[in-house]
Design a protein around this motif. Structure first.
Motif, PDB file in Angstrom:
ATOM      1  N   UNK A 103       0.295 106.464 -18.293  1.00 20.44           N
ATOM      2  CA  UNK A 103       0.759 107.132 -17.081  1.00 20.44           C
ATOM      3  C   UNK A 103      -0.466 107.660 -16.340  1.00 20.44           C
ATOM      4  N   UNK A 104      -0.594 107.309 -15.064  1.00 21.03           N
ATOM      5  CA  UNK A 104      -1.689 107.843 -14.255  1.00 21.03           C
ATOM      6  C   UNK A 104      -1.108 108.594 -13.059  1.00 21.03           C
ATOM      7  N   UNK A 105      -1.687 109.759 -12.799  1.00 27.37           N
ATOM      8  CA  UNK A 105      -1.264 110.634 -11.701  1.00 27.37           C
ATOM      9  C   UNK A 105      -2.403 110.686 -10.693  1.00 27.37           C
ATOM     10  N   UNK A 106      -2.204 110.050  -9.528  1.00 28.14           N
ATOM     11  CA  UNK A 106      -3.318 109.787  -8.625  1.00 28.14           C
ATOM     12  C   UNK A 106      -3.106 110.477  -7.275  1.00 28.14           C
ATOM     13  N   UNK A 107      -3.705 111.652  -7.127  1.00 24.44           N
ATOM     14  CA  UNK A 107      -3.645 112.383  -5.870  1.00 24.44           C
ATOM     15  C   UNK A 107      -4.838 112.048  -4.991  1.00 24.44           C
ATOM     16  N   UNK A 108      -4.742 112.319  -3.712  1.00 22.13           N
ATOM     17  CA  UNK A 108      -5.876 112.158  -2.816  1.00 22.13           C
ATOM     18  C   UNK A 108      -6.465 110.764  -2.864  1.00 22.13           C
ATOM     19  N   UNK A 109      -7.805 110.712  -2.778  1.00 25.23           N
ATOM     20  CA  UNK A 109      -8.487 109.425  -2.726  1.00 25.23           C
ATOM     21  C   UNK A 109      -8.508 108.744  -4.093  1.00 25.23           C
ATOM     22  N   UNK A 110      -8.050 107.502  -4.124  1.00 29.09           N
ATOM     23  CA  UNK A 110      -8.207 106.633  -5.288  1.00 29.09           C
ATOM     24  C   UNK A 110      -8.797 105.344  -4.756  1.00 29.09           C
ATOM     25  N   UNK A 111     -10.086 105.152  -4.975  1.00 26.08           N
ATOM     26  CA  UNK A 111     -10.792 104.038  -4.367  1.00 26.08           C
ATOM     27  C   UNK A 111     -11.768 103.412  -5.351  1.00 26.08           C
ATOM     28  N   UNK A 112     -12.034 102.127  -5.169  1.00 32.50           N
ATOM     29  CA  UNK A 112     -13.041 101.462  -5.989  1.00 32.50           C
ATOM     30  C   UNK A 112     -12.842 101.702  -7.467  1.00 32.50           C
ATOM     31  N   UNK A 113     -13.867 102.297  -8.100  1.00 33.55           N
ATOM     32  CA  UNK A 113     -13.811 102.546  -9.530  1.00 33.55           C
ATOM     33  C   UNK A 113     -12.608 103.354  -9.965  1.00 33.55           C
ATOM     34  N   UNK A 114     -12.063 104.183  -9.079  1.00 31.33           N
ATOM     35  CA  UNK A 114     -10.859 104.942  -9.394  1.00 31.33           C
ATOM     36  C   UNK A 114      -9.653 104.047  -9.593  1.00 31.33           C
ATOM     37  N   UNK A 115      -9.607 102.946  -8.848  1.00 33.91           N
ATOM     38  CA  UNK A 115      -8.535 101.969  -9.031  1.00 33.91           C
ATOM     39  C   UNK A 115      -8.600 101.378 -10.440  1.00 33.91           C
ATOM     40  N   UNK A 116      -9.823 101.145 -10.923  1.00 38.35           N
ATOM     41  CA  UNK A 116      -9.983 100.574 -12.252  1.00 38.35           C
ATOM     42  C   UNK A 116      -9.531 101.483 -13.374  1.00 38.35           C
ATOM     43  N   UNK A 117      -9.502 102.792 -13.125  1.00 39.40           N
ATOM     44  CA  UNK A 117      -9.025 103.760 -14.116  1.00 39.40           C
ATOM     45  C   UNK A 117      -7.537 104.047 -13.937  1.00 39.40           C
ATOM     46  N   UNK A 118      -7.096 104.149 -12.687  1.00 39.05           N
ATOM     47  CA  UNK A 118      -5.741 104.603 -12.433  1.00 39.05           C
ATOM     48  C   UNK A 118      -4.692 103.540 -12.195  1.00 39.05           C
ATOM     49  N   UNK A 119      -5.092 102.325 -11.855  1.00 34.68           N
ATOM     50  CA  UNK A 119      -4.119 101.337 -11.377  1.00 34.68           C
ATOM     51  C   UNK A 119      -3.852 100.188 -12.337  1.00 34.68           C
ATOM     52  N   UNK A 120      -4.266 100.320 -13.593  1.00 32.34           N
ATOM     53  CA  UNK A 120      -3.985  99.261 -14.564  1.00 32.34           C
ATOM     54  C   UNK A 120      -2.983  99.702 -15.635  1.00 32.34           C
ATOM     55  N   UNK A 121      -2.414 100.877 -15.487  1.00 35.28           N
ATOM     56  CA  UNK A 121      -1.471 101.373 -16.477  1.00 35.28           C
ATOM     57  C   UNK A 121      -0.056 100.892 -16.222  1.00 35.28           C
TER      58      UNK A 121
END
Length: 349
Positions: A103-121
């Motif tokens: 489960x990833x909880x993604x507020x505000x900016x999620x860009x670049x490397x943040x996508x790799x942490x937050x968007x594969x769950x």
């Protein structure tokens, strides 16, 4: 201070990005710590699921921490950047393939490397403030960290549009494009986190989810599909110029600021991945072909200089937008031979 908090709370493995003043930018050390936790927790019976979040209200993670990568690259040392990308991509693959709910909880900016942490769950949550993007073409890179896979799987030609323009997505658009699964009002996140920790049951996310505010991409989809259906960047530009209007003019203006080589490679990468080839390790291996060469043979150092170092916003790209040879694209995406990205434990040193 490593900028990350990793611990077990109740039934959950908890990863919290803790560099809010730096918009939780992902450092090399943070990548390695996340990867180590994923290895430890994969077979840990005490961990039923993972919860990934971040401190602060401005950003989940606005990207990778590229200052040292730029400094070493400027001095002719390309090894540090290549190691960073190699190990980051291996972490991205491990997260994508993690055998338990994430489960990833993604507020505000999620860009670049943040996508790799937050968007594969498995349960990717956005809220009112969420703003997602893959803006790499603006700095001489390509959508990476597995982002090219999400773009290749996006409906219609949204992948080509989002990848080349770096357009930001609010919560509804992020869900439409496949970067997120659920909208949960951010005021409900603390209680949701507690419940996940207590129960280890990801169905709590589904129960908390509501409809997001209306986005903008659904209305633009017909125009995006029409103009971004070509085989190459040149095809896209010609289509936009042949049909004057607000969308075409705005999009051409955006593309004029991006790195031509990066845009051409982004279109090619998405096309190679689309369909049965859309698999995470294939995506990351292809991305690494570009990033391995990005400093020595691409425009990455010039892109960072213009955007972050000198901040003159006037990059001198190696190719003109309308004169990008397809050979240059092919050369950036050629197999790397012995330097290729691999995923075995034996070469994670």
């Amino acid at each position: 201070m490593s900028g990350i908090s990793i611990r077990k709370t109740g039934r959950a493995g908890r990863i919290t990005l803790a560099r809010p003043k730096a918009l939780n930018a992902l450092s090399y050390a943070m990548c390695l710590e996340i990867d180590a936790a994923l290895k430890d927790w994969a077979d840990d019976p005490e961990v039923a699921l993972l919860v990934i979040d971040a401190e602060g209200d401005k950003a989940f993670c606005a990207g990778g921490d590229i200052a040292e990568m730029y400094e070493t690259g400027q001095n002719g040392d390309y090894g540090y950047g290549r190691r960073f990308w190699r190990d980051e991509y291996r972490m991205n693959a491990r997260l994508f393939e993690f055998p338990k709910p994430v489960v990833s909880l993604m507020q505000g900016y999620t860009m670049g490397g943040g996508v790799g942490v937050g968007c594969h769950g498995s349960h990717r949550v956005v809220g009112e403030s969420s703003q997602m993007a893959m803006p790499e073409c603006g700095i001489g890179l390509v959508p990476d960290v597995g982002g090219s896979l999400i773009l290749a799987r996006a409906p219609g030609r949204l992948g080509e549009y989002l990848g080349t323009t770096g357009a930001r997505m609010g919560p509804a658009d992020a869900i439409l494009a496949g970067f997120a699964d659920h909208f949960v009002p951010e005021a409900a996140w603390p209680a949701l986190t507690v419940r996940l920790e207590e129960t280890g049951d990801p169905s709590a996310v589904d129960e908390a989810a509501t409809a997001p505010p209306e986005g903008r991409l659904a209305a633009l989809a017909p125009a995006i599909d029409r103009h971004f259906a070509g085989e190459t960047l040149g095809d896209i530009l010609r289509s936009l110029r042949a049909e004057p209007g607000a969308f075409a003019e705005e999009t051409l203006s955006t593309l004029a600021r991006q790195c031509p080589l990066s845009m051409g490679c982004t279109v090619e990468m998405i096309h190679r991945l689309r369909g049965p080839a859309a698999e995470i390790r294939r995506a990351l291996e292809q991305e690494y072909r570009f990033t391995f060469r990005a400093m020595e043979k691409g425009d990455f150092l010039e892109g960072i200089r213009a955007a972050i170092i000198d901040k003159d916003k006037s990059p001198r790209w190696s190719h003109e937008r309308d004169a990008l040879p397809q050979l240059a694209v092919t050369q950036m995406l050629m197999p790397l031979g012995e330097d290729r990205l691999t995923f075995g434990e034996e070469d994670r040193a």
